[in-house]
Enzyme design. Structure first.
Site, short mmCIF file in Angstrom:
data_model
loop_
_atom_site.label_atom_id
_atom_site.label_comp_id
_atom_site.label_asym_id
_atom_site.label_seq_id
_atom_site.Cartn_x
_atom_site.Cartn_y
_atom_site.Cartn_z
N SER A 188 21.35 74.25 19.92
CA SER A 188 22.78 74.38 19.62
C SER A 188 23.10 73.52 18.40
CB SER A 188 23.62 73.97 20.83
OG SER A 188 23.20 72.73 21.34
N GLU B 173 26.20 71.40 16.20
CA GLU B 173 27.54 70.80 16.28
C GLU B 173 28.20 70.68 14.90
OE1 GLU B 173 28.13 67.43 18.98
OE2 GLU B 173 29.12 66.38 17.32
N THR C 223 33.71 69.30 17.36
CA THR C 223 34.20 68.04 17.91
C THR C 223 35.73 68.00 17.93
OG1 THR C 223 34.16 66.88 15.79
CG2 THR C 223 32.15 66.79 17.14
N TYR C 224 36.22 66.99 18.66
CA TYR C 224 37.65 66.85 18.92
C TYR C 224 38.02 65.41 18.64
CZ TYR C 224 41.93 67.52 21.75
OH TYR C 224 43.22 67.64 22.20
N HIS D 203 34.90 70.73 21.92
CA HIS D 203 34.86 69.43 22.60
C HIS D 203 36.30 69.12 23.00
CE1 HIS D 203 30.92 67.90 20.56
NE2 HIS D 203 30.92 69.21 20.66
N GLY E 147 36.05 60.25 24.81
CA GLY E 147 36.47 59.98 23.44
C GLY E 147 36.64 58.49 23.22
N ASP E 148 36.94 58.14 21.98
CA ASP E 148 37.21 56.74 21.60
C ASP E 148 38.60 56.69 21.01
OD1 ASP E 148 34.66 55.55 22.19
OD2 ASP E 148 33.87 56.73 20.52
N LYS F 115 29.73 62.28 36.56
CA LYS F 115 30.32 63.36 35.75
C LYS F 115 29.68 64.70 36.13
CE LYS F 115 29.35 61.37 31.56
NZ LYS F 115 29.44 61.05 30.13
N GLN G 163 23.59 61.41 23.00
CA GLN G 163 23.81 60.77 21.71
C GLN G 163 22.48 60.87 20.94
OE1 GLN G 163 25.44 60.05 19.21
NE2 GLN G 163 26.85 58.61 20.20
N PHE H 192 27.43 54.41 11.00
CA PHE H 192 27.79 55.17 12.18
C PHE H 192 26.96 54.71 13.39
CE2 PHE H 192 27.91 59.32 14.53
CZ PHE H 192 29.27 59.27 14.80
N HIS I 68 20.21 69.68 20.53
CA HIS I 68 21.56 69.87 19.98
C HIS I 68 21.57 69.16 18.63
CE1 HIS I 68 25.96 70.33 20.28
NE2 HIS I 68 26.08 69.07 19.87
#
Ligand code: FAD
Length: 279
Positions: A9, A11, A43-44, A71, A102-103, A159, A170, A210, A260
């Site tokens: 997949s 992203e 992503t969101y 996301h 999320g952060d 979860k 990650q 990052f 991914h």
């Protein structure tokens, strides 16, 4: 019995400019879709900062008859707002989500209350029953805020038990951390797939910054090699493709269920890595 084909997949993040949006939809997506991924994900921005741009990119990809997973995180949103977004996605024919805590985006201070991903997974199941396949995040090198290694594995299990179907990790460059993590998850009773998240190396300075924030370690030998290249972007890219292809090969040879790719909205080097793997 032969092993199932690995799930691949790709992203994206929602581009900020119209030019970026057009490039992503008209150039990047057809090129990457030619590699026949299982799905794309978008992503969101936590706190709902990209609610409309994420939904817009997702809708455009879906309209091209390509599987895509938005996301999603609660951020500061009420349940009603997230419920409405789920209904919109469902009406669009979306069948997969990546559910996250999320952060807090910089500049939003404590205005946004973070809600654990487990609660979002439970809410999606309550609101939309089994309509969506739900992916959650996992951390082979352990989430930076986790109380301990074991507690992070326990929270991942919570979860998945709340109704998620699988996890995506990650990114990491220490392949042992991933396989050790899979063993620890299995020992903790997790039997759902944990797909390996892979970040191609393009811009070393950005990657280093990052990685410090998200707790991913870049091995010293890779740092030293990259630093030695200075501004020689061609050598950085070439070495990046070599290292990440080797990482992916080891993952697939050793039984990872799939990969991914964090494409950073670029066709290359994801395509080069993919093709070198002979997928
Ligand atoms: P959670 O699973 O809620 O966990 C967060 C932390 O809390 C962990 O340390 C966990 O151990 C701990 N925890 C969980 N439950 C409890 C509990 N009950 N009590 C105490 N501690 C607990 N970020 C974005 O903003 N947008 C994105 O689109 C995005 N996509 C991502 C995609 C992937 C595949 C990955 C791996 C990460 C992504 N992220 C994204 C980053 C992610 O939002 C951050 O890493 C965030 O800090 C944690 O999110 P989570 O869903 O893993 O959180």
């Amino acid at each position: 019995m032969s092993r199932a084909e690995p799930r691949i997949s790709f992203e994206y993040f929602p581009p900020k400019s119209e030019q970026g949006r057009v490039r992503l939809l008209q150039e990047v997506t057809p090129a990457l879709n030619a590699l026949q991924p299982a799905f794309f994900s978008v992503t969101y921005g936590a706190g709902g900062t990209t609610r409309d741009t994420t939904a817009g990119i997702v809708a455009a990809i879906r309209d091209a008859d390509i599987d895509v997973a938005p996301h999603l995180s609660f951020g500061g949103d009420e349940r009603d707002a997230i419920g409405a977004l789920l209904d919109t996605y469902r009406a669009r024919g979306i069948r997969r989500l990546v559910a996250l805590r999320g952060d807090t985006p910089s500049g939003m201070g404590s205005a946004t209350q973070l809600v654990y991903a487990r609660e979002l997974v439970a809410f999606v199941r309550e609101h939309s029953a089994d309509h969506f396949e739900i992916e959650v995040a996992a951390y082979p090198e352990i989430h930076p805020e986790a109380q301990s290694y074991d507690s992070d594995v326990r929270h991942l299990r919570a979860k998945l038990d709340a109704g998620a179907n699988s996890a995506i990790t990650q990114y990491f460059y220490n392949v042992e951390s991933y396989f050790y993590f899979l063993d620890q998850c299995a020992a903790a009773g997790i039997d759902k797939p944990i797909y390996a998240g892979v970040m191609p190396i393009t811009n070393y300075a950005n990657l280093a910054r990052f990685s410090r924030n998200c707790g991913a370690e870049i091995p010293r030998w890779i740092c030293r090699r990259m630093e030695g290249y200075g501004d020689d972007q061609d050598s950085i890219r070439k070495f990046g493709v070599e290292v990440v292809t080797q990482l992916c090969q080891t993952l697939l040879d050793s039984g990872a269920p799939g990969i991914h790719f964090y494409t950073m909205n670029q066709v290359e080097p994801t395509r080069q890595i993919y093709q070198s793997l002979g997928l």
